[in-house]
Enzyme design. Structure first.
Site, PDB file in Angstrom:
ATOM      1  CB  SER A 255      -0.907   0.006   1.239  1.00 23.50           C
ATOM      2  OG  SER A 255      -0.124   0.154   2.414  1.00 23.50           O
ATOM      3  CE  LYS A 256      -2.430   6.233  -2.730  1.00 21.11           C
ATOM      4  NZ  LYS A 256      -3.367   7.376  -2.722  1.00 21.11           N
ATOM      5  NE  ARG A 257       1.197  -0.675   6.047  1.00 25.17           N
ATOM      6  CZ  ARG A 257       0.145  -1.324   5.624  1.00 25.17           C
ATOM      7  NH1 ARG A 257      -0.883  -0.655   5.123  1.00 25.17           N
ATOM      8  NH2 ARG A 257       0.071  -2.645   5.691  1.00 25.17           N
TER       9      ARG A 257
END
Length: 472
Positions: free
Chosen positions: A239-241
């Site tokens: 994910s974006k994290r």
């Protein structure tokens, strides 16, 4: 052409994700290897979330990666009449039915099932209902088999079985008349004669429902190959994290498409110990038999290593054109400046990304407007100023497009006359030409800039250097 027909079917509700790109790549490689057909289908039935911007971004990403398709793009939003006709056919044949249960009723039943510890699926209230209340809103549900098992042999996961009693009656048409995902996917795959479905393993639980719909239409069920998901370093879904997940974000970060393609295919597939593959090699060697069952872990350092390799071995002319796009984002025009390919040759050994290369190339196309004061204090004295003055004279006499050997000879002549070593003169030249202390080989820089431009910069810098000496 072989009988293999595969498809990539993204939803235009956002950018093309790294995981989606890998799925598209696996479909593309198999189609090219077996001389089959690769189809692009845009699944935009979610009218509220689908956008033209996302569609354009997906098409742009496919083009950038070089994943050309043979048919399409087809848009599900253009095919609603077909879906409605297919729903009506199943209702007419008794394979689907109208359900008049309201959302409130279904929620009450769900809460009661939770309290009793029972199954949460639809209880079949309207399954055998014969009346049709006039004007009452309804959905259409598929009449799912209630007994037996649904099995298939996944090309990656192996045999998979589901008990039909665990599956409720799937909604295939909403109250507003729009069809649902699991239904339209099957209608499209039948209509487009898809023979193999390669997709993420988050779709495994959809497969038995879709098999039932294939069978209800009397269609041949395609083969399935469910690709494991991609995880971040913490073993959680990417994910974006974990950093950039959009394909086009990597373009903006200065990655080459061949590096991303090479990395993505190795994220779950292997061919011995080989790490670097051309597209032609991938088409020749790719096989679903060598796709692992376990999830792949995204390693940005490995991707960066591959990108560095492709920059080092890339065609300087092509890299220069790509680098120019990144320079333009910083307001730097390359027209009238040094040859792009020549600039790249001085930078590609050390650059890991095109962005990094563009930053290193800025001084070639923009004269210094300031100079590193601390560097001047450390590296420039009366000896260097005298040598720079002589260098101006030497370079003025060798012609504009002097070869590397001629430039080097001019430096040697100045060094011999002044008694300096290159280590004592080079830093001062570098500061004069770039404004700082970091650049490629100083002989390379002068050769690429050209002698006339070099002399202009040296003379401008000499004024600054002399002033700095007077005040020190």
């Amino acid at each position: 052409m072989s009988e293999l027909r595969v498809r990539f079917a993204p939803s235009p509700t956002g950018y093309l994700h790294i995981g989606g790109a890998r799925t598209a790549l696996f479909n593309y490689l198999l189609a090219r290897q077996q001389h089959g057909t690769f189809i692009l289908r845009v699944e935009d039935t979610d009218v509220e979330r689908s956008t033209q911007e996302s569609t354009d971004a997906i098409l742009q990403a496919m083009s950038w990666l070089g994943l050309d398709y043979d048919e399409g793009p087809f848009f599900q939003s253009d095919r609603f009449d077909l879906y409605r006709a297919k729903v009506a056919k199943l209702v007419e044949e008794g394979k689907a039915y109208r359900c008049y249960c309201s959302a409130e009723e279904l929620e009450r039943k769900r809460e009661a099932a939770l309290a009793a510890g029972g199954r949460l699926g639809y209880d079949g209230t309207c399954r055998n209902r014969s009346d049709h209340p006039a004007g009452a809103p309804f959905v259409v549900r598929f009449r799912t088999p209630q007994q037996g098992t649904t099995t298939f042999v996944d090309r990656i996961k192996g045999p998979i079985a589901f008990n039909n009693e665990e599956l409720d009656d799937l909604i295939i048409q909403r109250t507003d008349g729009t069809p649902t995902y699991n239904f339209v996917v099957v209608v499209d795959d039948i209509d487009m004669r898809i023979s193999l479905v390669i997709r993420g393993d988050d779709h495994i639980n959809n497969t038995p429902r879709q098999i039932h719909i294939y069978q209800a239409f009397g269609a041949t069920v395609p083969e399935f190959a469910h690709v494991p998901m991609i995880l971040g370093a913490d073993k959680k879904r990417l994910s974006k994290r974990h950093g950039a997940t959009s394909v086009m974000a990597y373009r903006e970060m200065g990655y080459l498409p061949e590096a991303l393609v090479n990395y993505l295919v190795r994220l779950g597939w292997s061919h011995g110990d080989q790490e670097i593959f051309s597209k032609e090699e991938l088409i020749e060697k790719f096989s679903l038999d060598s796709v692992g069952r376990a999830a792949g872990v995204f390693n940005p350092d490995k991707l960066l290593w591959l990108n560095e390799h492709y920059i080092k071995t890339g065609d300087p002319q092509r890299l220069g054109e790509l680098m120019a796009e990144h320079l333009a984002t910083h307001g730097i025009a390359v027209a009238g400046g040094p040859d792009l390919a020549a600039v790249v040759r001085t930078l590609q050994e050390r650059a890991k990304t095109l962005v990094e290369m563009a930053v290193g190339a800025e001084f070639y196309y923009r004269r210094p407007t300031s100079y590193d004061a601390e560097a001047i204090e450390r590296q420039v004295g009366p000896e260097q100023i005298e040598a720079l003055e002589q260098l101006c004279l030497e370079l003025s006499g060798v012609g504009e497009n002097a070869a590397h050997a001629v430039v080097e000879a001019a430096f040697q002549k100045v060094l011999a006359a002044t008694g300096l070593k290159l280590g004592k003169l080079g830093p001062a030249v570098r500061i004069a030409l770039t404004g700082g202390t970091v650049s490629p080989s100083i002989h390379d820089v002068v050769t690429v800039l050209g002698c006339a431009e070099t002399v202009i910069r040296l003379r401008s810098a000499l004024n600054v250097f002399r002033a700095a000496l007077k005040t020190s």
